[in-house]
Scaffold this active site. Sequence first.
Site, PDB file in Angstrom:
ATOM      1  N   ASP A  40       0.805  -1.226   0.000  1.00 15.94           N
ATOM      2  CA  ASP A  40       0.000   0.000   0.000  1.00 15.94           C
ATOM      3  C   ASP A  40       0.841   1.281   0.000  1.00 15.94           C
ATOM      4  O   ASP A  40       0.699   2.135   0.893  1.00 15.94           O
ATOM      5  CB  ASP A  40      -0.928   0.011   1.237  1.00 15.94           C
ATOM      6  CG  ASP A  40      -1.722  -1.274   1.391  1.00 15.94           C
ATOM      7  OD1 ASP A  40      -2.139  -1.839   0.372  1.00 15.94           O
ATOM      8  OD2 ASP A  40      -1.908  -1.719   2.546  1.00 15.94           O
ATOM      9  N   GLU A 208     -11.154  -0.507  -4.010  1.00 14.85           N
ATOM     10  CA  GLU A 208     -10.560   0.202  -2.872  1.00 14.85           C
ATOM     11  C   GLU A 208      -9.345   0.974  -3.368  1.00 14.85           C
ATOM     12  O   GLU A 208      -9.109   1.087  -4.567  1.00 14.85           O
ATOM     13  CB  GLU A 208     -10.176  -0.787  -1.759  1.00 14.85           C
ATOM     14  CG  GLU A 208      -9.220  -1.874  -2.228  1.00 14.85           C
ATOM     15  CD  GLU A 208      -9.046  -3.021  -1.233  1.00 14.85           C
ATOM     16  OE1 GLU A 208      -9.836  -3.147  -0.288  1.00 14.85           O
ATOM     17  OE2 GLU A 208      -8.104  -3.806  -1.434  1.00 14.85           O
TER      18      GLU A 208
HETATM   19  O1  FUB Z   1      -3.127  -3.860   3.158  1.00 12.19           O
HETATM   20  C1  FUB Z   1      -4.417  -4.050   3.694  1.00 12.19           C
HETATM   21  C2  FUB Z   1      -5.459  -3.761   2.657  1.00 12.19           C
HETATM   22  O2  FUB Z   1      -5.228  -4.569   1.488  1.00 12.19           O
HETATM   23  C3  FUB Z   1      -5.442  -2.341   2.136  1.00 12.19           C
HETATM   24  O3  FUB Z   1      -6.057  -1.418   2.986  1.00 12.19           O
HETATM   25  C4  FUB Z   1      -6.100  -2.538   0.820  1.00 12.19           C
HETATM   26  O4  FUB Z   1      -5.986  -1.440  -0.032  1.00 12.19           O
HETATM   27  C5  FUB Z   1      -5.421  -3.781   0.312  1.00 12.19           C
HETATM   28  O5  FUB Z   1      -4.158  -3.495  -0.230  1.00 12.19           O
END
Ligand code: FUB
Length: 318
Positions: A40, A208
């Site tokens: 991320d 997301e």
């Molecule tokens: O790294 C945890 C979660 O997985 C993140 O918040 C999302 O964007 C995905 O990468």
Amino acid sequence: MTNQISKTQSVIFIILISVCSALSSYAQKNPFITHMYTADPSAHVWKDGRLYVYASHDVDPPRGCDLMDKYHVFSTDDMVNWKDHGEFLSSDDVEWGRPEGGFMWAPDCAYKNGKYYFYFPHPSDSKWNDSWKIGVAVSKHPAKKFKVMGYIKGLKSMIDPCVFIDDDGQAYLYYGGGGKCEGGKLKDNMMEVDGEMKPMEGLVDFHEASWVHKRDGVYYLSYSDNHDEGNDKEGVKGDNRMRYATSDSPLGPWKPQGIYMEPTDSYTNHGSIVEYKGQWYAFYHNSSLSNHDWLRSICVDKLYYNPDGTIKMVKQTK
Ligand code: FUB
């Protein structure tokens, strides 16, 4: 004469070999952080002229994303040599956080009025999926001494904050997950929403990882989609792709522009787009170090625009 030529040729050959090996040791490599698992990446260029990448941290052995419990920030001034500034925040520092810790997911950071504001999604309850908050930690430094000041009130239980500051100094917060993305203005204190958060209209297949950047007066909202190899009827390999949409306003409505990165070898992807020293870059993560979906590593590749402002497909390099 023959001897002379072969001597000259040997010298040229040796020089060429040395130059090539110097260049290859100076080349950008992916993943660019290899001493720990990272995911991320949110990249920003701060006023000291360095590029900083705020990342979340996958824990080995993993239990999905449950055990992710701390943040590191990495910086560079040449896109080749990276400094790990170390852990600067963990779930233990979050008073209002869930008692079991973990779940320190994709963060972002913003700079305003002499302070760095670090935004991180973290649940406040054992029922983690119903209690996500967007926490805010503040520091005078980009990579240390962050203190948790609370969380942004009035938000839904959603993840993946991104804060974009427009040329006029107005800060905007975006967040979302599970198909919903919302955006709104932040007050000058960077900890409160100014007015209402509203759904970002026009995004196609949003999953997301929202990220907003601006280029030549155009706003770009990039994100990961829901692509899943298991359900793909056309046999497209891999999972989440990175998509983007554009607008002439920071809060949309957004015009879908398609995919700018094909799936990596990891189930998720999460990216940021930033310009540094005249070159645009796409940050993302993959699983090439571990071959495990939940032991990810942050990567970066050059990103190019077409003359009409659309983004060319990013080539993932090793
Ligand atoms: O790294 C945890 C979660 O997985 C993140 O918040 C999302 O964007 C995905 O990468």
